[in-house]
Design a protein around this motif. Sequence first.
Motif, short mmCIF file in Angstrom:
data_model
loop_
_atom_site.label_atom_id
_atom_site.label_comp_id
_atom_site.label_asym_id
_atom_site.label_seq_id
_atom_site.Cartn_x
_atom_site.Cartn_y
_atom_site.Cartn_z
N ALA A 107 1.30 -1.57 -0.15
CA ALA A 107 0.05 0.03 0.08
C ALA A 107 1.13 1.07 -0.04
N GLY A 108 2.19 1.16 0.91
CA GLY A 108 3.27 2.65 0.53
C GLY A 108 3.84 2.91 -0.78
N LEU A 109 3.98 1.56 -1.19
CA LEU A 109 4.44 1.82 -2.52
C LEU A 109 3.80 2.25 -4.28
N THR A 110 2.54 2.48 -3.65
CA THR A 110 1.64 2.46 -4.27
C THR A 110 1.63 3.26 -5.47
N HIS A 111 2.01 4.70 -5.26
CA HIS A 111 2.30 5.83 -6.03
C HIS A 111 4.08 5.75 -6.18
N CYS A 112 4.81 5.05 -5.87
CA CYS A 112 6.12 4.81 -6.12
C CYS A 112 6.91 4.32 -7.57
N LYS A 113 7.78 5.82 -8.14
CA LYS A 113 8.11 5.47 -9.27
C LYS A 113 9.28 4.64 -9.40
N ARG A 114 9.35 3.86 -10.78
CA ARG A 114 10.56 3.41 -11.14
C ARG A 114 11.80 3.97 -11.66
N PHE A 115 12.98 3.45 -11.25
CA PHE A 115 14.30 4.63 -11.46
C PHE A 115 15.45 4.19 -12.04
N VAL A 116 16.09 4.83 -12.28
CA VAL A 116 17.61 3.96 -12.41
C VAL A 116 18.04 3.92 -11.33
N CYS A 117 19.63 3.75 -10.69
CA CYS A 117 20.31 4.00 -10.10
C CYS A 117 21.84 3.21 -10.09
N SER A 118 22.32 3.85 -10.46
CA SER A 118 24.38 3.35 -10.88
C SER A 118 25.40 3.85 -10.09
N ALA A 119 26.00 2.68 -9.97
CA ALA A 119 26.89 2.53 -8.93
C ALA A 119 28.21 2.56 -9.28
N GLY A 120 29.79 2.80 -8.59
CA GLY A 120 31.00 2.78 -9.25
C GLY A 120 32.01 3.33 -8.47
N ARG A 121 31.78 3.34 -7.01
CA ARG A 121 33.07 4.35 -6.01
C ARG A 121 32.82 2.52 -5.00
N LEU A 122 33.97 2.52 -5.04
CA LEU A 122 33.79 1.35 -3.80
C LEU A 122 34.32 1.48 -2.51
N ARG A 123 33.54 1.10 -1.70
CA ARG A 123 33.95 1.23 0.07
C ARG A 123 34.06 -0.03 0.62
N VAL A 124 33.99 0.28 1.98
CA VAL A 124 34.39 -0.96 2.90
C VAL A 124 33.76 -0.53 4.05
N TYR A 125 32.71 -1.53 4.14
CA TYR A 125 31.85 -1.92 5.28
C TYR A 125 31.88 -3.05 6.57
N CYS A 126 31.61 -2.65 7.51
CA CYS A 126 31.35 -3.85 8.84
C CYS A 126 30.35 -3.75 9.50
N ASN A 127 29.96 -4.96 9.80
CA ASN A 127 29.21 -5.23 10.54
C ASN A 127 28.95 -4.79 11.76
N ALA A 128 27.35 -4.13 12.10
CA ALA A 128 27.98 -4.02 13.72
C ALA A 128 28.04 -5.10 14.63
N GLU A 129 28.57 -6.16 14.52
CA GLU A 129 29.41 -7.07 15.56
C GLU A 129 30.77 -7.06 15.02
N ARG A 130 31.31 -6.74 14.17
CA ARG A 130 32.61 -6.84 13.45
C ARG A 130 32.61 -8.13 12.82
N THR A 131 31.82 -8.64 12.77
CA THR A 131 31.79 -10.17 12.37
C THR A 131 32.24 -10.68 10.91
N ARG A 132 31.91 -9.20 10.40
CA ARG A 132 31.80 -9.13 9.08
C ARG A 132 32.31 -8.29 8.46
#
Length: 229
Positions: A107-132
């Motif tokens: 119901a919340g997504l009823t009027h949301c429109k499709r689009f295109v997004c692009s990615a290209g910059r590498l970044r490093v992430y770690c989970n909150a538990e610092r296990t991965r």
Amino acid sequence: MVFQCRRKRRWKNMSPKQDEEEPQTEDSSLHGGRIRSFKHERGNWATYVYFPYHPEEEFEELLEELLSAAASHGVVLTPQEEFHLSLSQTVVLRHHWIQPFMQSLRAGLTHCKRFVCSAGRLRVYCNAERTRTFLGMEAFTGHAQLLDLVRVIDQTLTEFQLETFYKDPSFHVSLAWCVGDLTEELKEITKELQSLVDERDDGPFHLNLDCAELRCRTGNKTFRFSLEA
């Protein structure tokens, strides 16, 4: 112009579309040493919302190069089994919440429109538990539209008293991961890895997502939500 997702509360008679069901397994040997963020209990369904990314041949070639370069520096990464851009954290749904949760989300997504997004910059992430630790590719277009979708999803999460998304999210597609906190080790070689992304024969590689179908996975079920054209 940034689209607005206007939320309507007419969801009681709406039926979410469920397209996939996958077998569940609790064999820890199949998880590559990964540690659960929360204890698995019968009736609890790990749930998250995302856009899928379907790899192209060029992406697969680039990923092999990135993994090889990281390994040459002693950082052994495991490629993701599937690729997606998350729009929620992983939360726990009780089984009897699934249908009303999906109806509210649709119901919340009823009027949301499709689009295109692009990615290209590498970044490093770690989970909150610092296990991965993860090597990801951050989106550089479509940020406003992604934020609008997060607001809609957060409303449904709030209805069910579940944790909402990050306040200042870095929208990205995770490429590969390793066990433990290797944030510093990966950051030290990010510049070299980024050069593999930027210095392609045909110019910098851009990971393009066709954001036309949002998905929500809960346990072994996947629900699909088509956005307006």
